[in-house]
Design an enzyme around this catalytic site. Structure first.
Site, short mmCIF file in Angstrom:
data_model
loop_
_atom_site.label_atom_id
_atom_site.label_comp_id
_atom_site.label_asym_id
_atom_site.label_seq_id
_atom_site.Cartn_x
_atom_site.Cartn_y
_atom_site.Cartn_z
CB ALA A 183 -0.92 0.01 1.22
CE LYS A 184 4.06 1.48 4.45
NZ LYS A 184 3.49 2.28 5.55
N PRO A 185 3.63 4.25 -1.28
CG PRO A 185 4.03 6.53 -0.82
CD PRO A 185 3.92 5.19 -0.15
#
Length: 374
Positions: A183-185
């Site tokens: 879910a991180k950039p």
């Protein structure tokens, strides 16, 4: 509606991704294969540091960073109570004590004005978190650290790709640590992370620590971890790096558009003079990657429920400050942290990703405005 749209991203990178994964399956070097070294070189160049050391997760990156700095039992590390538990958890796992310092009410990052009073003879590091995709005030934090001869570790789990005064997150302190959780950039398709540094000796220590403390096979100089970055995850991240700079620009644009839409509806905006803030504030010298687009709202549960009825997903990052978690009661709680406590009761994160179109944003903003009575 997707809170984070990984399917659209996958459609863009599918051909490159399949080639990358197939190459790993064919050469069979699943642990520390050539893609790991290629990714490390690519990420170090992107960030602007000499060394990137791939890790099995962002949590292990933090743990390894503190091990490389020889932080251990009886030491203290200053950090924020408004973060994911991994920030403080890794300190405590080494037998050290997390010393919490309250946050700035506008950016939600560690407040530099409160740090110096928390430094003692046992302090061994300062660990700020670049929350929600915006870097902490690293110049001010580094200046304090320099006066007291302390290293700074940036927890950049949510800010990879962000910039501070023209420099990339992870290149702003002695060691930068990030997460490539999906879910991180910049996200893998499983757990992954990395440490970044310009310090040659620390880089060597980090490489040894991630692989059971070995400097060569079956020769262990130090205690270490099994914290190696999987080759398959490195291959996936290499495919994603082809479009990541464009996604960073999209995130900044979409985050700014959210704020413009809310403020056009009369939402209380970015008054840094002490007024309550509804929309996120990004300093002019910062570029945020908006890992989350996070508002403050009254009666959060009611607002979230009304949005859910309309098919709009939300999340809360984070409802309980780390300092108030049961595991840290009795010896680690310390003083009160009123800003963190107040913000934790009000924050609400909205759908945010590089592929969020204007019509969907307008629908979300209209629904939030109605639910919150703006």
């Amino acid at each position: 509606m997707q809170f984070i749209d990984l399917k659209t991203q996958y459609a863009r990178i599918e051909p490159e991704l399949k080639v990358r994964i197939q190459a790993v399956l064919e050469h069979g070097q699943f642990i520390l294969g050539p893609e790991v070294q290629e990714l490390e070189a690519r990420l170090a160049e992107f960030v602007g540091v000499r060394h990137c050391i791939g890790m099995s997760s962002g949590t292990d990156a933090l743990l390894a960073a503190m091990m490389a700095l020889e932080i251990g039992r009886g030491d203290e590390v200053i950090t924020t109570p408004f973060t994911f538990i991994a920030t403080a958890e890794t300190i405590a796992l080494l037998g050290a004590r997390p010393v919490f310092v309250d946050i700035d009410p506008v950016t939600y990052n560690l407040d530099p004005a409160k740090i110096e009073a928390a430094i003692t003879g046992r302090t061994r590091a300062i660990l700020p978190v670049s929350l929600y995709g915006q870097c902490a005030d690293m110049d001010a934090i580094n200046a304090i650290a320099a006066r007291h001869r302390l290293p700074v570790i940036e927890d950049a789990a949510q800010s990879f790709g962000a910039s501070y005064r023209g420099r990339r997150s992870c290149a702003l302190s002695r060691i930068g640590c990030t997460s490539f959780f999906p879910a991180k950039p910049l996200g893998a398709y499983g757990d992954a992370g990395a440490c970044f540094t310009d310090d040659d000796a620390l880089a060597q220590a980090l490489r040894e620590i991630r692989n059971h403390g070995q400097d060569r096979r079956y020769h262990h100089l130090r205690l270490g971890l099994n914290a190696r970055l999987d080759t398959l995850q490195a291959a996936i991240l290499l495919a994603k790096m082809e479009i990541f700079p464009e996604e960073v620009e999209s995130r900044a644009r979409i985050g700014a558009r959210y704020t413009e839409l809310f403020q056009a509806r009369g939402a209380l905006g970015t008054d840094v003079g002490g007024a309550p803030v509804l929309t996120p504030y990004v300093h002019p010298h910062n570029l945020s990657v908006y890992a989350q687009y996070t508002l403050q709202v009254e009666d959060r549960e009611a607002v979230a429920a009304k949005l859910g009825e309309q098919g709009i997903p939300t999340a809360v990052h984070y409802p309980i400050p780390v300092s108030e978690q049961p595991v840290f009661h009795g010896g680690l709680l310390g003083a009160d942290y009123p800003v963190s406590a107040a913000v934790a009761r009000r924050v609400l994160s909205l759908p945010m990703h590089p592929y969020l179109d204007e019509a969907t944003q307008e629908r979300i903003v209209a629904a939030v405005a109605k639910a919150a009575g703006l």
